[in-house]
Design a protein around this motif. Structure first.
Motif, PDB file in Angstrom:
ATOM      1  N   ALA A  73      35.278 -35.483 -45.073  1.00 23.02           N
ATOM      2  CA  ALA A  73      35.416 -36.937 -44.966  1.00 23.02           C
ATOM      3  C   ALA A  73      36.486 -37.350 -43.964  1.00 23.02           C
ATOM      4  O   ALA A  73      36.455 -38.463 -43.440  1.00 23.02           O
ATOM      5  N   GLY A  74      37.456 -36.478 -43.711  1.00 24.59           N
ATOM      6  CA  GLY A  74      38.538 -36.810 -42.789  1.00 24.59           C
ATOM      7  C   GLY A  74      39.773 -35.991 -43.085  1.00 24.59           C
ATOM      8  O   GLY A  74      39.698 -34.913 -43.651  1.00 24.59           O
ATOM      9  N   ILE A  75      40.929 -36.538 -42.722  1.00 24.18           N
ATOM     10  CA  ILE A  75      42.202 -35.872 -42.947  1.00 24.18           C
ATOM     11  C   ILE A  75      42.892 -36.568 -44.118  1.00 24.18           C
ATOM     12  O   ILE A  75      43.120 -37.766 -44.076  1.00 24.18           O
ATOM     13  N   LEU A 101      42.401 -40.404 -43.895  1.00 22.73           N
ATOM     14  CA  LEU A 101      42.094 -40.949 -42.576  1.00 22.73           C
ATOM     15  C   LEU A 101      40.690 -40.467 -42.224  1.00 22.73           C
ATOM     16  O   LEU A 101      40.506 -39.295 -41.894  1.00 22.73           O
ATOM     17  N   PRO A 102      39.670 -41.324 -42.320  1.00 22.09           N
ATOM     18  CA  PRO A 102      38.299 -40.877 -42.034  1.00 22.09           C
ATOM     19  C   PRO A 102      38.144 -40.509 -40.558  1.00 22.09           C
ATOM     20  O   PRO A 102      38.868 -41.005 -39.696  1.00 22.09           O
ATOM     21  N   TRP A 103      37.187 -39.632 -40.300  1.00 19.93           N
ATOM     22  CA  TRP A 103      36.980 -39.163 -38.922  1.00 19.93           C
ATOM     23  C   TRP A 103      36.670 -40.317 -37.981  1.00 19.93           C
ATOM     24  O   TRP A 103      37.088 -40.292 -36.825  1.00 19.93           O
ATOM     25  N   LYS A 116      41.864 -45.340 -34.035  1.00 18.71           N
ATOM     26  CA  LYS A 116      41.017 -46.286 -33.310  1.00 18.71           C
ATOM     27  C   LYS A 116      41.275 -47.721 -33.740  1.00 18.71           C
ATOM     28  O   LYS A 116      40.953 -48.650 -33.012  1.00 18.71           O
ATOM     29  N   ARG A 117      41.821 -47.898 -34.919  1.00 13.16           N
ATOM     30  CA  ARG A 117      42.092 -49.238 -35.444  1.00 13.16           C
ATOM     31  C   ARG A 117      43.478 -49.231 -36.084  1.00 13.16           C
ATOM     32  O   ARG A 117      44.059 -48.173 -36.291  1.00 13.16           O
ATOM     33  N   PRO A 118      44.013 -50.393 -36.425  1.00 11.39           N
ATOM     34  CA  PRO A 118      45.360 -50.450 -37.002  1.00 11.39           C
ATOM     35  C   PRO A 118      45.487 -49.625 -38.281  1.00 11.39           C
ATOM     36  O   PRO A 118      44.520 -49.434 -39.023  1.00 11.39           O
ATOM     37  N   PHE A 119      46.688 -49.177 -38.530  1.00 13.84           N
ATOM     38  CA  PHE A 119      47.002 -48.307 -39.662  1.00 13.84           C
ATOM     39  C   PHE A 119      46.506 -48.871 -40.990  1.00 13.84           C
ATOM     40  O   PHE A 119      45.924 -48.152 -41.796  1.00 13.84           O
ATOM     41  N   ASP A 120      46.724 -50.148 -41.238  1.00 13.45           N
ATOM     42  CA  ASP A 120      46.356 -50.763 -42.514  1.00 13.45           C
ATOM     43  C   ASP A 120      44.863 -50.672 -42.803  1.00 13.45           C
ATOM     44  O   ASP A 120      44.454 -50.524 -43.954  1.00 13.45           O
ATOM     45  N   THR A 121      44.045 -50.766 -41.779  1.00 11.60           N
ATOM     46  CA  THR A 121      42.596 -50.707 -41.983  1.00 11.60           C
ATOM     47  C   THR A 121      42.046 -49.293 -41.833  1.00 11.60           C
ATOM     48  O   THR A 121      40.920 -49.031 -42.247  1.00 11.60           O
ATOM     49  N   ALA A 122      42.821 -48.384 -41.252  1.00 10.29           N
ATOM     50  CA  ALA A 122      42.337 -47.021 -41.033  1.00 10.29           C
ATOM     51  C   ALA A 122      42.458 -46.147 -42.273  1.00 10.29           C
ATOM     52  O   ALA A 122      41.624 -45.280 -42.510  1.00 10.29           O
ATOM     53  N   VAL A 123      43.477 -46.358 -43.077  1.00  9.11           N
ATOM     54  CA  VAL A 123      43.726 -45.514 -44.244  1.00  9.11           C
ATOM     55  C   VAL A 123      42.850 -45.952 -45.415  1.00  9.11           C
ATOM     56  O   VAL A 123      42.789 -47.120 -45.755  1.00  9.11           O
ATOM     57  N   GLU A 124      42.177 -44.973 -46.023  1.00  4.06           N
ATOM     58  CA  GLU A 124      41.353 -45.214 -47.202  1.00  4.06           C
ATOM     59  C   GLU A 124      41.949 -44.451 -48.380  1.00  4.06           C
ATOM     60  O   GLU A 124      42.604 -43.434 -48.202  1.00  4.06           O
ATOM     61  N   ASN A 125      41.675 -44.913 -49.573  1.00  2.00           N
ATOM     62  CA  ASN A 125      42.114 -44.254 -50.810  1.00  2.00           C
ATOM     63  C   ASN A 125      43.619 -44.004 -50.827  1.00  2.00           C
ATOM     64  O   ASN A 125      44.070 -42.913 -51.182  1.00  2.00           O
ATOM     65  N   ALA A 126      44.390 -44.992 -50.442  1.00  2.00           N
ATOM     66  CA  ALA A 126      45.850 -44.845 -50.470  1.00  2.00           C
ATOM     67  C   ALA A 126      46.307 -44.709 -51.921  1.00  2.00           C
ATOM     68  O   ALA A 126      45.972 -45.541 -52.757  1.00  2.00           O
ATOM     69  N   PRO A 127      47.058 -43.656 -52.233  1.00  2.00           N
ATOM     70  CA  PRO A 127      47.477 -43.452 -53.626  1.00  2.00           C
ATOM     71  C   PRO A 127      48.590 -44.401 -54.024  1.00  2.00           C
ATOM     72  O   PRO A 127      49.404 -44.816 -53.205  1.00  2.00           O
ATOM     73  N   ALA A 175      43.054 -26.505 -34.603  1.00  2.00           N
ATOM     74  CA  ALA A 175      41.721 -25.898 -34.489  1.00  2.00           C
ATOM     75  C   ALA A 175      40.778 -26.381 -35.591  1.00  2.00           C
ATOM     76  O   ALA A 175      39.573 -26.497 -35.373  1.00  2.00           O
ATOM     77  N   ALA A 176      41.298 -26.670 -36.768  1.00  2.00           N
ATOM     78  CA  ALA A 176      40.459 -27.172 -37.859  1.00  2.00           C
ATOM     79  C   ALA A 176      40.051 -28.625 -37.633  1.00  2.00           C
ATOM     80  O   ALA A 176      38.998 -29.058 -38.104  1.00  2.00           O
ATOM     81  N   ILE A 177      40.864 -29.382 -36.898  1.00  2.00           N
ATOM     82  CA  ILE A 177      40.604 -30.806 -36.686  1.00  2.00           C
ATOM     83  C   ILE A 177      39.735 -31.060 -35.463  1.00  2.00           C
ATOM     84  O   ILE A 177      38.848 -31.916 -35.489  1.00  2.00           O
ATOM     85  N   ARG A 178      39.959 -30.359 -34.377  1.00  4.41           N
ATOM     86  CA  ARG A 178      39.300 -30.635 -33.086  1.00  4.41           C
ATOM     87  C   ARG A 178      37.782 -30.768 -33.160  1.00  4.41           C
ATOM     88  O   ARG A 178      37.235 -31.723 -32.582  1.00  4.41           O
ATOM     89  N   PRO A 179      37.024 -29.902 -33.814  1.00  6.93           N
ATOM     90  CA  PRO A 179      35.558 -30.040 -33.832  1.00  6.93           C
ATOM     91  C   PRO A 179      35.081 -31.368 -34.424  1.00  6.93           C
ATOM     92  O   PRO A 179      34.076 -31.912 -33.999  1.00  6.93           O
ATOM     93  N   HIS A 180      35.809 -31.903 -35.363  1.00  2.00           N
ATOM     94  CA  HIS A 180      35.413 -33.154 -36.013  1.00  2.00           C
ATOM     95  C   HIS A 180      35.742 -34.361 -35.155  1.00  2.00           C
ATOM     96  O   HIS A 180      35.031 -35.360 -35.193  1.00  2.00           O
ATOM     97  N   ILE A 181      36.806 -34.292 -34.393  1.00  6.90           N
ATOM     98  CA  ILE A 181      37.186 -35.392 -33.513  1.00  6.90           C
ATOM     99  C   ILE A 181      36.145 -35.588 -32.423  1.00  6.90           C
ATOM    100  O   ILE A 181      35.691 -36.688 -32.161  1.00  6.90           O
ATOM    101  N   HIS A 182      35.766 -34.495 -31.792  1.00  5.87           N
ATOM    102  CA  HIS A 182      34.802 -34.596 -30.690  1.00  5.87           C
ATOM    103  C   HIS A 182      33.413 -34.974 -31.175  1.00  5.87           C
ATOM    104  O   HIS A 182      32.639 -35.583 -30.446  1.00  5.87           O
ATOM    105  N   ARG A 183      33.099 -34.648 -32.416  1.00 10.60           N
ATOM    106  CA  ARG A 183      31.788 -34.974 -32.966  1.00 10.60           C
ATOM    107  C   ARG A 183      31.665 -36.473 -33.226  1.00 10.60           C
ATOM    108  O   ARG A 183      30.582 -37.048 -33.151  1.00 10.60           O
ATOM    109  N   ASN A 184      32.777 -37.168 -33.528  1.00  6.71           N
ATOM    110  CA  ASN A 184      32.717 -38.571 -33.918  1.00  6.71           C
ATOM    111  C   ASN A 184      33.136 -39.534 -32.830  1.00  6.71           C
ATOM    112  O   ASN A 184      33.317 -40.705 -33.090  1.00  6.71           O
ATOM    113  N   ILE A 185      33.350 -39.065 -31.632  1.00  7.07           N
ATOM    114  CA  ILE A 185      33.756 -39.972 -30.551  1.00  7.07           C
ATOM    115  C   ILE A 185      32.573 -40.685 -29.963  1.00  7.07           C
ATOM    116  O   ILE A 185      31.491 -40.321 -29.939  1.00  7.07           O
TER     117      ILE A 185
END
Length: 176
Positions: free
Chosen positions: A80-82, A90-92, A118-129, A166-176
């Motif tokens: 789902a993201g980081i 932080l969704p991809w 890609k968008r402001p911090f407040d709208t980018a973060v999901e499921n904030a504990p 290395a764990a993050i890079r494949p997902h970044i390029h897939r969602n651009i």
């Protein structure tokens, strides 16, 4: 210790990173030991000073407690993201890119993972504990660089920075 999950299943975790215990154990346990010694031996001689010093020492130990807490995931790369401890997910589709920034202090590498949003911090973060007041003031591995950039201190985690990238890079390029 970090662990890599199975990449094929939908709910698998690609990488889980914890705080490096060896970097914080001495601070936490020394703080508790010093606070106890100050209470035992300092209270008869100078009670107010000993109490203040013991509270400061205990405060330092509590601040660094996430280093020694069991099963505390500091950072996870999921389908789902980081997911970052005490920040949320932080969704991809909210991440524009990642970059490792190295700073050296006396030949000691202090690596940071900069996550551009890609968008402001407040709208980018999901499921904030929701965290309690004590937990809110404890050490955290992330910080805000700008309204659309987050910095994660990889030098305080138990996995090499290159493995995280290395764990993050494949997902970044897939969602651009």
């Amino acid at each position: 210790m970090s662990e890599a999950g199975d990449n094929s299943s939908g709910g698998a975790v690609f990488l889980t990173v914890q705080y490096a215990r060896q970097k914080g154990e001495s601070i936490v346990y020394s703080g508790v030991l010093i606070a106890g010694a100050l209470v035992l031996f300092g209270m008869p001689r100078a009670p107010i000073l000993a109490l203040i010093a013991a509270l400061v020492s205990a405060g330092v130990a509590i601040y660094h407690w996430p280093y020694v807490a069991k099963d505390r995931k500091a950072f996870a790369v999921t389908p789902a993201g980081i997911n970052i401890d005490r920040l949320g997910l932080l969704p991809w589709n909210a991440i524009a890119g990642v970059e490792i920034v190295d700073r050296y202090v006396r030949m000691i590498r202090n690596a940071e993972l900069r996550i551009a949003l890609k968008r402001p911090f407040d709208t980018a973060v999901e499921n904030a504990p929701q965290v309690g007041p004590l937990r809110r003031h404890m050490y955290r591995c992330w910080g805000m660089v700008s309204p659309q950039e987050i910095s994660v201190k990889l030098s305080t985690l138990d996995t090499p920075p290159e493995t995280v990238e290395a764990a993050i890079r494949p997902h970044i390029h897939r969602n651009i």
